[in-house]
Design a protein around this motif. Sequence first.
Motif, PDB file in Angstrom:
ATOM      1  N   THR A 211       0.815  -1.217   0.000  1.00 30.21           N
ATOM      2  CA  THR A 211       0.000   0.000   0.000  1.00 30.21           C
ATOM      3  C   THR A 211       0.852   1.273   0.000  1.00 30.21           C
ATOM      4  O   THR A 211       0.348   2.358   0.307  1.00 30.21           O
ATOM      5  N   ALA A 212       2.117   1.161  -0.358  1.00 28.65           N
ATOM      6  CA  ALA A 212       2.993   2.334  -0.327  1.00 28.65           C
ATOM      7  C   ALA A 212       2.454   3.465  -1.199  1.00 28.65           C
ATOM      8  O   ALA A 212       2.599   4.645  -0.866  1.00 28.65           O
ATOM      9  N   ASP A 213       1.834   3.117  -2.325  1.00 30.66           N
ATOM     10  CA  ASP A 213       1.301   4.131  -3.237  1.00 30.66           C
ATOM     11  C   ASP A 213      -0.228   4.088  -3.286  1.00 30.66           C
ATOM     12  O   ASP A 213      -0.833   4.415  -4.318  1.00 30.66           O
ATOM     13  N   ALA A 214      -0.852   3.725  -2.177  1.00 30.55           N
ATOM     14  CA  ALA A 214      -2.316   3.624  -2.145  1.00 30.55           C
ATOM     15  C   ALA A 214      -2.959   4.984  -2.380  1.00 30.55           C
ATOM     16  O   ALA A 214      -2.470   6.022  -1.920  1.00 30.55           O
ATOM     17  N   LEU A 215      -4.070   4.980  -3.096  1.00 32.08           N
ATOM     18  CA  LEU A 215      -4.829   6.209  -3.328  1.00 32.08           C
ATOM     19  C   LEU A 215      -5.664   6.585  -2.122  1.00 32.08           C
ATOM     20  O   LEU A 215      -5.945   7.764  -1.891  1.00 32.08           O
ATOM     21  N   ALA A 216      -6.072   5.576  -1.353  1.00 35.67           N
ATOM     22  CA  ALA A 216      -6.880   5.829  -0.162  1.00 35.67           C
ATOM     23  C   ALA A 216      -6.819   4.631   0.760  1.00 35.67           C
ATOM     24  O   ALA A 216      -6.675   3.488   0.316  1.00 35.67           O
ATOM     25  N   LEU A 217      -6.920   4.899   2.040  1.00 35.00           N
ATOM     26  CA  LEU A 217      -7.031   3.880   3.082  1.00 35.00           C
ATOM     27  C   LEU A 217      -8.277   4.227   3.876  1.00 35.00           C
ATOM     28  O   LEU A 217      -8.342   5.278   4.508  1.00 35.00           O
ATOM     29  N   GLU A 218      -9.278   3.350   3.838  1.00 36.65           N
ATOM     30  CA  GLU A 218     -10.558   3.645   4.472  1.00 36.65           C
ATOM     31  C   GLU A 218     -11.082   2.408   5.188  1.00 36.65           C
ATOM     32  O   GLU A 218     -10.587   1.292   4.985  1.00 36.65           O
ATOM     33  N   SER A 219     -12.110   2.623   6.003  1.00 34.78           N
ATOM     34  CA  SER A 219     -12.854   1.520   6.604  1.00 34.78           C
ATOM     35  C   SER A 219     -14.275   1.592   6.064  1.00 34.78           C
ATOM     36  O   SER A 219     -14.969   2.594   6.261  1.00 34.78           O
ATOM     37  N   THR A 220     -14.663   0.568   5.323  1.00 29.87           N
ATOM     38  CA  THR A 220     -15.995   0.538   4.720  1.00 29.87           C
ATOM     39  C   THR A 220     -16.782  -0.631   5.293  1.00 29.87           C
ATOM     40  O   THR A 220     -16.211  -1.616   5.775  1.00 29.87           O
ATOM     41  N   GLY A 221     -18.106  -0.511   5.220  1.00 28.17           N
ATOM     42  CA  GLY A 221     -18.954  -1.548   5.789  1.00 28.17           C
ATOM     43  C   GLY A 221     -19.032  -2.800   4.952  1.00 28.17           C
ATOM     44  O   GLY A 221     -19.196  -3.901   5.485  1.00 28.17           O
ATOM     45  N   THR A 222     -18.891  -2.663   3.632  1.00 27.04           N
ATOM     46  CA  THR A 222     -19.039  -3.814   2.741  1.00 27.04           C
ATOM     47  C   THR A 222     -18.007  -3.745   1.622  1.00 27.04           C
ATOM     48  O   THR A 222     -17.414  -2.689   1.350  1.00 27.04           O
ATOM     49  N   LEU A 223     -17.833  -4.886   0.958  1.00 29.69           N
ATOM     50  CA  LEU A 223     -16.955  -4.950  -0.204  1.00 29.69           C
ATOM     51  C   LEU A 223     -17.480  -4.036  -1.306  1.00 29.69           C
ATOM     52  O   LEU A 223     -16.703  -3.371  -1.995  1.00 29.69           O
TER      53      LEU A 223
END
Length: 311
Positions: A37-49
């Motif tokens: 994830t070094a170049d990830a666009l976003a890191l989030e917590s979501t409820g579903t896939l």
Amino acid sequence: MWLLLLSVSPLLALRCPSENPAPLQFHLVRQCQRAATADALALESTGTLEECMALTRELRGLALNFAPGGPGRRTNRFDPQPRELASSRRQKDARNRLSVFEQPAEYFNCHVLACPQNTSFAGMTNDSRFDYYSLYGRPTALHNISCVAQVGLFVFYTQPANYLNASTSCSNASEFSGSLAHVASEARTYALAQWLLNYNRQRVGEHPEPGILLAYVGLQFNVSKSLQPLDYRNAQQESLLCFLYRAWHKGHPRVGGSQANASCVALTPNGTWQTLSCEHELPFICEIFTPPRANTNTQLDTGANAADACY
């Protein structure tokens, strides 16, 4: 009897991209693994896939990691089990010194990635909490694939060919499904031109002959299909008139009587488009298509680098 003559705008006869295309489909590729994830666009917590996929589409990501949670997926079974309490404390102290974004798997269940994994799955980590999804499904065996972040995957061929043979090489490739590259956007033209520029820079001092000055891309004027002189079309027969972006080199496109002998388009390392005869032999750029929705359940990879035991 009256005849009503209607004046139909040429744009109505153009084949343009759909205003409401089907949502891009992410394919499950690896279970119990996550990509770097070094170049990830976003890191989030979501409820579903589905929410994670929607976020990835919004940010134009090409792949994602998702931790579904639930029984058996809350802890990483691949974490080394310390044999001594001292080792456990040292590991905990080390983690406490890391920021949230240095250990995203501990805090976020949705990782939006700008590029997918290719060929060897280098950079994958065994983590039984996560699964890895990609727009492109299983990677092809090619090693000369280049990712344009948030745009797509491309293959550069340095062996020259005329336009017809270049187009055929892209559409009939055994390793992937694709076509000559679509370039009607600033991101696409700039990124692909930058690859040509970097390729030429690497050759300085190593090869006496010049580098790549022109490379075929997917734009062509076809007198039997085009409605007007500037109606250049891509490999899917979508007209350039449907797009706002232009990158014509000074003096191009050639129109009028000269257009019949200069109806194909090539990209320069400076990020411009030139028209020329389709019989010229040039390097060319293919764009890889994403798998169709029908193949959604056939992209799971269980190769040599897959997790040994998922559940």
